[in-house]
Design an enzyme around this catalytic site. Structure first.
Site, PDB file in Angstrom:
ATOM      1  N   LYS A  15      41.308  44.671  40.044  1.00 44.58           N
ATOM      2  CA  LYS A  15      41.116  43.839  38.851  1.00 44.58           C
ATOM      3  C   LYS A  15      40.174  44.480  37.834  1.00 44.58           C
ATOM      4  O   LYS A  15      39.194  45.132  38.198  1.00 44.58           O
ATOM      5  CB  LYS A  15      40.551  42.463  39.263  1.00 44.58           C
ATOM      6  CG  LYS A  15      41.363  41.765  40.338  1.00 44.58           C
ATOM      7  CD  LYS A  15      40.751  40.444  40.756  1.00 44.58           C
ATOM      8  CE  LYS A  15      41.413  39.889  41.999  1.00 44.58           C
ATOM      9  NZ  LYS A  15      41.017  40.607  43.228  1.00 44.58           N
ATOM     10  N   HIS A  70      40.501  39.998  35.586  1.00 44.58           N
ATOM     11  CA  HIS A  70      39.767  39.216  36.581  1.00 44.58           C
ATOM     12  C   HIS A  70      39.390  37.823  36.063  1.00 44.58           C
ATOM     13  O   HIS A  70      39.572  36.821  36.758  1.00 44.58           O
ATOM     14  CB  HIS A  70      38.514  39.976  37.013  1.00 44.58           C
ATOM     15  CG  HIS A  70      37.990  39.581  38.351  1.00 44.58           C
ATOM     16  ND1 HIS A  70      37.342  40.453  39.200  1.00 44.58           N
ATOM     17  CD2 HIS A  70      38.009  38.399  39.004  1.00 44.58           C
ATOM     18  CE1 HIS A  70      36.999  39.821  40.313  1.00 44.58           C
ATOM     19  NE2 HIS A  70      37.378  38.572  40.200  1.00 44.58           N
ATOM     20  N   TYR A 110      33.958  43.830  43.151  1.00 53.67           N
ATOM     21  CA  TYR A 110      33.577  43.673  44.561  1.00 53.67           C
ATOM     22  C   TYR A 110      32.719  44.832  45.040  1.00 53.67           C
ATOM     23  O   TYR A 110      32.125  44.769  46.113  1.00 53.67           O
ATOM     24  CB  TYR A 110      34.811  43.553  45.454  1.00 53.67           C
ATOM     25  CG  TYR A 110      35.724  42.390  45.143  1.00 53.67           C
ATOM     26  CD1 TYR A 110      35.316  41.348  44.304  1.00 53.67           C
ATOM     27  CD2 TYR A 110      37.005  42.324  45.683  1.00 53.67           C
ATOM     28  CE1 TYR A 110      36.157  40.291  44.012  1.00 53.67           C
ATOM     29  CE2 TYR A 110      37.858  41.266  45.396  1.00 53.67           C
ATOM     30  CZ  TYR A 110      37.437  40.257  44.556  1.00 53.67           C
ATOM     31  OH  TYR A 110      38.285  39.217  44.268  1.00 53.67           O
ATOM     32  N   ASP A 127      43.743  42.929  48.591  1.00 59.09           N
ATOM     33  CA  ASP A 127      43.316  42.428  47.288  1.00 59.09           C
ATOM     34  C   ASP A 127      41.889  42.886  47.003  1.00 59.09           C
ATOM     35  O   ASP A 127      40.945  42.440  47.646  1.00 59.09           O
ATOM     36  CB  ASP A 127      43.395  40.900  47.256  1.00 59.09           C
ATOM     37  CG  ASP A 127      42.995  40.364  45.892  1.00 59.09           C
ATOM     38  OD1 ASP A 127      43.845  40.400  44.984  1.00 59.09           O
ATOM     39  OD2 ASP A 127      41.836  39.928  45.733  1.00 59.09           O
TER      40      ASP A 127
END
Length: 307
Positions: A74, A105, A45, A40
């Site tokens: 996302k 997101h 990130y 994921d």
């Protein structure tokens, strides 16, 4: 777990939020060796490139084939007006031809800061710059076009409540396959989970352990890992409290994506398929719900979007 799109998603995955980029090159091969097949990710990130490098090497070495793994990433808030460009940017960083799952997101469009930069522009008043000219409906229809183009297999939502999920179901041509939300024993969100499942949306539990020490440091939140009930159940089953919590997540038919950069925890988190909690134990866990959200982005955005 079978998705409404017809594709299958592993019930347990590895989350890479807050995973240091340089560590991922070691974590991902080890996770693959242990049996993890779902990873994921997210543009925000800021480690998609490192995930991509690790996966590319694993494919080259024959550790796994592309079709053996399920990759989620996302769309960030600042790219709601640039959905295809953002998706292509993620694909390039991940070194993939297609995504298994692409999620919105957060249900909010913010000021564009450049494709893939995942900025969160804050105004002079200290509040997040929300772009009120972009609707969630238009973002969703752009997501649907990615499926039609063949670069995404399944699309979904993240951090959507019942109202927003119901609205998405009403205007969608392609129904959301997944809603990824924070849910754990201290924030069970039973009604939202059941609503999604009733309408064929698989719930993925992010922060399934309540965020641990990191969320305690960032948000002042106490993790359920120290709750006496989980200590008791861990002792009974000769497991860790984290393993009991993840098992609970699976037994409520949610997908769980714990994050860890430690080899021992990686092993523990996937070792949850050899025991089952009883109906009475599930009932006891339902009684520890504190309705406490551990992840509160208002700390960074100057506005509580959940208000």
């Amino acid at each position: 777990m079978e998705l409404s799109s017809g594709h299958k998603m592993p019930a347990l995955g590895l989350g890479v939020w807050r995973a240091e980029p340089e560590v991922l090159k070691e974590i991902i091969p080890r996770a693959l060796e242990l049996g993890y097949r779902h990873f994921d990710c997210a543009a925000d990130y800021k480690n998609e490139a490192e995930v991509g490098e690790a996966l590319a090497l694993a494919f080259k070495q024959g550790l796994v084939k592309r079709e053996d793994v399920f990759i989620t990433t996302k769309l960030w808030n600042s790219d709601h007006g640039h959905v295809k460009e953002a998706c292509l940017d993620s694909l390039k960083k991940l070194q993939l031809d297609y995504l298994d799952l692409y999620l919105i997101h957060f249900p909010v469009a913010t000021k564009h800061t450049g494709v893939g930069t995942t900025g969160s522009a804050v105004g002079e008043d200290g509040m997040l710059e929300i772009d009120v000219t972009i609707s969630l409906q238009s973002t969703w229809h752009a997501m649907e076009e990615l499926v039609e183009a063949g670069i995404v297999r399944s699309i979904g939502i993240s951090n959507y409540d019942i109202f927003l999920t119901a609205d998405c179901l009403a205007y969608s041509k392609i129904k959301p396959a997944v809603n990824q939300i924070e849910t754990h024993p201290y924030f069970q969100r039973h009604d939202l989970v059941k609503f999604c499942q009733k309408h064929g949306i698989v719930v993925t539990a992010h922060t399934p352990l309540g965020g641990g020490a990191a969320n305690e440091e960032w948000f002042g939140y106490k993790s359920p890992l120290e709750d006496p009930l989980f200590l008791e159940l861990a002792k009974k089953y000769e497991k860790t409290p984290a393993q009991v919590m993840l098992r609970w997540g699976l037994q409520r038919n949610t997908n769980v994506i714990p994050k860890s950069s430690k080899a021992k925890r990686l092993e523990e988190n996937i070792d949850i398929f050899d025991f089952q909690l009883s109906h009475e134990e599930i009932k006891k866990i339902s009684q520890v719900d504190k309705k406490l959200r551990s992840n509160q982005p208002a700390r960074f955005w100057g506005i509580d979007l959940y208000a």
